[in-house]
Design a protein around this motif. Structure first.
Motif, PDB file in Angstrom:
ATOM      1  N   MET A 123       0.819  -1.215   0.000  1.00 42.18           N
ATOM      2  CA  MET A 123       0.000   0.000   0.000  1.00 42.18           C
ATOM      3  C   MET A 123       0.851   1.263   0.000  1.00 42.18           C
ATOM      4  N   ASN A 124       2.094   1.166  -0.488  1.00 37.24           N
ATOM      5  CA  ASN A 124       2.979   2.330  -0.423  1.00 37.24           C
ATOM      6  C   ASN A 124       2.777   3.319  -1.559  1.00 37.24           C
ATOM      7  N   GLY A 125       1.839   3.038  -2.474  1.00 44.63           N
ATOM      8  CA  GLY A 125       1.512   4.013  -3.511  1.00 44.63           C
ATOM      9  C   GLY A 125       2.286   3.892  -4.796  1.00 44.63           C
ATOM     10  N   HIS A 126       3.137   2.880  -4.949  1.00 44.85           N
ATOM     11  CA  HIS A 126       3.866   2.723  -6.199  1.00 44.85           C
ATOM     12  C   HIS A 126       2.906   2.576  -7.382  1.00 44.85           C
ATOM     13  N   GLY A 127       1.727   2.001  -7.116  1.00 44.38           N
ATOM     14  CA  GLY A 127       0.749   1.856  -8.189  1.00 44.38           C
ATOM     15  C   GLY A 127       0.257   3.196  -8.716  1.00 44.38           C
ATOM     16  N   PHE A 128       0.139   4.208  -7.839  1.00 40.71           N
ATOM     17  CA  PHE A 128      -0.280   5.529  -8.286  1.00 40.71           C
ATOM     18  C   PHE A 128       0.812   6.166  -9.156  1.00 40.71           C
ATOM     19  N   ALA A 129       2.065   5.937  -8.775  1.00 41.26           N
ATOM     20  CA  ALA A 129       3.159   6.436  -9.596  1.00 41.26           C
ATOM     21  C   ALA A 129       3.190   5.715 -10.940  1.00 41.26           C
ATOM     22  N   SER A 130       2.927   4.397 -10.924  1.00 41.90           N
ATOM     23  CA  SER A 130       2.914   3.634 -12.172  1.00 41.90           C
ATOM     24  C   SER A 130       1.815   4.107 -13.107  1.00 41.90           C
ATOM     25  N   ALA A 131       0.730   4.638 -12.556  1.00 41.10           N
ATOM     26  CA  ALA A 131      -0.355   5.152 -13.390  1.00 41.10           C
ATOM     27  C   ALA A 131       0.139   6.295 -14.272  1.00 41.10           C
ATOM     28  N   LEU A 132       1.148   7.028 -13.811  1.00 38.46           N
ATOM     29  CA  LEU A 132       1.719   8.102 -14.622  1.00 38.46           C
ATOM     30  C   LEU A 132       2.463   7.539 -15.825  1.00 38.46           C
ATOM     31  N   VAL A 133       3.041   6.352 -15.678  1.00 37.73           N
ATOM     32  CA  VAL A 133       3.750   5.717 -16.796  1.00 37.73           C
ATOM     33  C   VAL A 133       2.746   5.218 -17.823  1.00 37.73           C
ATOM     34  N   ALA A 157       1.437  16.332  -8.757  1.00 36.07           N
ATOM     35  CA  ALA A 157       1.259  16.817  -7.390  1.00 36.07           C
ATOM     36  C   ALA A 157       0.295  15.923  -6.614  1.00 36.07           C
ATOM     37  N   GLN A 158      -0.760  15.453  -7.286  1.00 38.21           N
ATOM     38  CA  GLN A 158      -1.697  14.544  -6.627  1.00 38.21           C
ATOM     39  C   GLN A 158      -1.027  13.220  -6.271  1.00 38.21           C
ATOM     40  N   ALA A 159      -0.232  12.694  -7.197  1.00 43.64           N
ATOM     41  CA  ALA A 159       0.482  11.445  -6.921  1.00 43.64           C
ATOM     42  C   ALA A 159       1.430  11.615  -5.736  1.00 43.64           C
ATOM     43  N   PHE A 160       2.110  12.752  -5.672  1.00 43.20           N
ATOM     44  CA  PHE A 160       3.024  13.028  -4.565  1.00 43.20           C
ATOM     45  C   PHE A 160       2.254  13.078  -3.245  1.00 43.20           C
ATOM     46  N   GLY A 161       1.103  13.740  -3.239  1.00 39.43           N
ATOM     47  CA  GLY A 161       0.300  13.816  -2.033  1.00 39.43           C
ATOM     48  C   GLY A 161      -0.161  12.441  -1.567  1.00 39.43           C
ATOM     49  N   MET A 162      -0.595  11.608  -2.525  1.00 38.12           N
ATOM     50  CA  MET A 162      -1.008  10.247  -2.174  1.00 38.12           C
ATOM     51  C   MET A 162       0.142   9.464  -1.553  1.00 38.12           C
ATOM     52  N   LEU A 163       1.315   9.587  -2.140  1.00 39.15           N
ATOM     53  CA  LEU A 163       2.480   8.863  -1.642  1.00 39.15           C
ATOM     54  C   LEU A 163       2.850   9.288  -0.228  1.00 39.15           C
ATOM     55  N   LEU A 164       2.806  10.585   0.041  1.00 39.92           N
ATOM     56  CA  LEU A 164       3.143  11.074   1.380  1.00 39.92           C
ATOM     57  C   LEU A 164       2.150  10.570   2.425  1.00 39.92           C
ATOM     58  N   LEU A 165       0.866  10.647   2.123  1.00 36.23           N
ATOM     59  CA  LEU A 165      -0.153  10.211   3.073  1.00 36.23           C
ATOM     60  C   LEU A 165      -0.057   8.712   3.344  1.00 36.23           C
ATOM     61  N   LEU A 166       0.043   7.940   2.297  1.00 32.28           N
ATOM     62  CA  LEU A 166       0.073   6.490   2.441  1.00 32.28           C
ATOM     63  C   LEU A 166       1.283   6.023   3.234  1.00 32.28           C
ATOM     64  N   ASN A 167       2.442   6.522   2.893  1.00 36.50           N
ATOM     65  CA  ASN A 167       3.658   6.038   3.547  1.00 36.50           C
ATOM     66  C   ASN A 167       3.778   6.534   4.976  1.00 36.50           C
ATOM     67  N   GLY A 168       3.252   7.714   5.274  1.00 36.32           N
ATOM     68  CA  GLY A 168       3.209   8.161   6.661  1.00 36.32           C
ATOM     69  C   GLY A 168       2.323   7.250   7.502  1.00 36.32           C
ATOM     70  N   ALA A 169       1.188   6.861   6.934  1.00 35.06           N
ATOM     71  CA  ALA A 169       0.281   5.961   7.647  1.00 35.06           C
ATOM     72  C   ALA A 169       0.904   4.584   7.840  1.00 35.06           C
ATOM     73  N   LEU A 170       1.611   4.098   6.835  1.00 35.53           N
ATOM     74  CA  LEU A 170       2.240   2.782   6.939  1.00 35.53           C
ATOM     75  C   LEU A 170       3.328   2.754   8.006  1.00 35.53           C
ATOM     76  N   ALA A 171       4.108   3.825   8.090  1.00 36.10           N
ATOM     77  CA  ALA A 171       5.144   3.897   9.124  1.00 36.10           C
ATOM     78  C   ALA A 171       4.509   3.840  10.511  1.00 36.10           C
ATOM     79  N   LEU A 172       3.404   4.556  10.690  1.00 30.43           N
ATOM     80  CA  LEU A 172       2.722   4.558  11.984  1.00 30.43           C
ATOM     81  C   LEU A 172       2.167   3.173  12.320  1.00 30.43           C
ATOM     82  N   VAL A 173       1.577   2.517  11.337  1.00 31.34           N
ATOM     83  CA  VAL A 173       1.036   1.170  11.557  1.00 31.34           C
ATOM     84  C   VAL A 173       2.138   0.207  11.978  1.00 31.34           C
ATOM     85  N   GLN A 174       3.285   0.293  11.312  1.00 26.36           N
ATOM     86  CA  GLN A 174       4.374  -0.630  11.649  1.00 26.36           C
ATOM     87  C   GLN A 174       4.895  -0.374  13.059  1.00 26.36           C
TER      88      GLN A 174
END
Length: 496
Positions: free
Chosen positions: A69-79, A90-107
């Motif tokens: 769930m780290n958002g690589h799929g959203f980045a791949s959508a740009l390809v 900018a939207q992809a960057f925002g998604m990546l920041l939110l997702l990875n911040g949440a994942l760090a907290l969960v871990q």
């Protein structure tokens, strides 16, 4: 770096030339990076204990799962998209920041629960430190996707090489200083952060993130589909450690995962970078399914021409290889390596389908094949673990044979593929590799007792010579095609 039009180079020789360069940069840099990583890895393996690798493998189950769930799929959508603009980046960057911040907290919060499941208290601190990886992910995924869209792998290659050197030095240095399993924890952190800094400096892509996703339905849908695919991949690739982690000790699990690492070197380290190039190239020619099918067959033929002798050679030289590369403390892996090596050609072939089907935008195919793998492989591991680590290895072999067949059947219509053509493409390499393996086994049985190093060198030299001779005698056009790709004379370079 951004574009709102489709380049005229997307068709014809211009694209093929760019892809050929991308393949050489991506695969060439990968070779150099892996040589560095392997040199360090095999030295570290000799310094650490199997139990260290078993403990580290347990932590990887968590990291692999959360990284779905780290958002690589959203980045791949740009390809995959035909056009992009600054707002979508900018939207992809925002998604990546939110997702990875949440994942760090969960871990951070779930680390004690994971340690309790595996009955290994040391996992708590390991997982909390490894949460640093998520903070680097947005600064790796987005610039990598933007460069891949332009089929520019040269700058990525330079950063990856530097990162590989730094990570290798970190792992070796920590192992020499007696840090044990923490050597394995520190190296990926250095790798991720050096890549993040290097790619950011190299591309100067930074934009202000956008957290407004109302009109990002296409990106969310494509990225969400890939998350589902990656979840299925997690189930099939990590189920063995998840299942065996409680049933086997860290020593046995370390033996198994190290044997798996050894046999997956080609499929895990070299094929995915080529698939990155293939995905970008297939996306550019997705409207011409006939061209895609031809490119897929050519790519499969050339990749399997290299993969098959590697795997079969690994299977028949397991004993001197393990003793030479890993050392006497890993002698118990000798029985596991041949079984896993025979499973890897099926794994290699199976993962070659994904870039072609994903490039067509038909994510449902990847979801279905992923779902099949998420059922077949865990089931095989559940049965196999009853017989210990050898049973897990046989689980890989049986499961991958079945999954490859399912993947081929589900994928053929999407890219107008003739499965008979794929079989004919694989046939020359398979026949030559089988003959080579049989000759190596015969030669090995006739050799007098000798140290493993010269024995391995003799068997490898003989195998390479026999395989090359068979191809030149019976499949010379394939050899010329491979040489032509390297020299930029073959259209196979378009997606190999």
């Amino acid at each position: 770096m951004t574009t709102d039009r489709k380049s005229e180079e997307d068709q014809g020789p211009g694209l093929e030339e760019r892809v050929r360069g991308a393949v050489l940069w991506r695969s060439g840099s990968q070779v150099v990076a892996q040589i560095v990583a392997w040199a360090s890895t095999f030295l570290v393996i000799r310094l650490l204990e199997p139990s260290d690798y078993g403990l580290f493998a347990m932590s990887q189950v968590v990291l692999v799962f959360l990284n779905l769930m780290n958002g690589h799929g959203f980045a791949s959508a740009l390809v995959q998209s035909e056009s992009i603009d600054g707002r979508r980046i900018a939207q992809a960057f925002g998604m990546l920041l939110l997702l990875n911040g949440a994942l760090a907290l969960v871990q951070l919060l779930t680390a004690p629960l994971v340690a309790a499941y595996f009955r290994q208290p040391a996992l708590v601190d390991m997982l909390r430190v490894q949460a640093l990886l998520y903070a680097a992910t947005p600064f790796i995924a987005l610039p990598s996707a933007l460069l891949s869209r332009e089929i520019d792998f040269r700058r990525q290659a330079k950063v990856n090489l530097v990162s590989a050197f730094l990570a290798a030095a970190t792992a070796l240095g920590c192992a020499l200083w007696g840090f044990g399993v923490w050597s394995l924890v520190a190296a990926p952190i250095v790798l991720f952060w050096s890549r993040a800094i290097g790619l950011t400096l190299m591309t100067r892509w930074l934009v202000w993130p956008s957290f407004r996703f109302a009109d990002a339905g296409g990106m969310l849908g494509y990225g969400g589909a890939l998350v589902l695919v990656q979840f299925f991949w997690f189930l099939q690739s990590q189920a063995d450690v998840f299942i065996a982690g409680r049933r086997l000790g860290t020593h046995e699990l370390g033996l198994y995962t190290t044997a798996l690492f050894l046999t997956q070197i080609l499929a895990a380290k070299f094929v995915p970078p080529l698939n990155e190039v293939a995905f970008a190239a297939y996306s550019r020619i997705q409207a011409d399914r006939g061209r895609m099918a031809l490119a897929f067959v050519r790519a499969t033929r050339l990749i399997m021409l290299i993969a098959l002798p590697f795997y079969l050679g690994l299977a028949v030289t397991a004993e001197p290889l393990v003793l030479t590369m890993l050392g006497p403390k890993w002698v118990e892996t000798i029985a596991i390596v041949p079984i896993l090596a025979l499973a890897m050609p099926f794994l290699t072939l199976q993962i070659l389908f994904a870039p072609a089907t994903n490039a067509t935008g038909q994510a449902r195919i990847a979801i279905r094949t992923g779902a099949a793998g998420a059922v077949l492989l865990p089931l095989a591991f559940l049965i196999g673990v009853r017989f210990g680590i050898l049973g897990l290895a046989y689980g890989w072999l049986v499961g991958m044979i079945l999954l490859t067949a399912v993947t081929a059947m589900l994928s053929r219509a999407a890219i107008s593929l003739d499965l008979g053509a794929v079989a004919r493409a694989v046939k020359p390499g398979l026949l030559a590799s089988t003959a080579m393996a049989a000759l190596i086994l015969s030669l090995d049985s006739l050799l007098p007792p000798m140290p493993p190093q010269p024995r391995l060198a003799l068997l490898v030299f003989t195998g390479v010579a026999v395989y090359a001779g068979l191809l030149l005698a019976f499949a010379r056009p394939l050899v010329l095609e491979l040489i032509g790709m390297i020299r930029s004379r073959s259209p196979a370079a378009a997606t190999a």
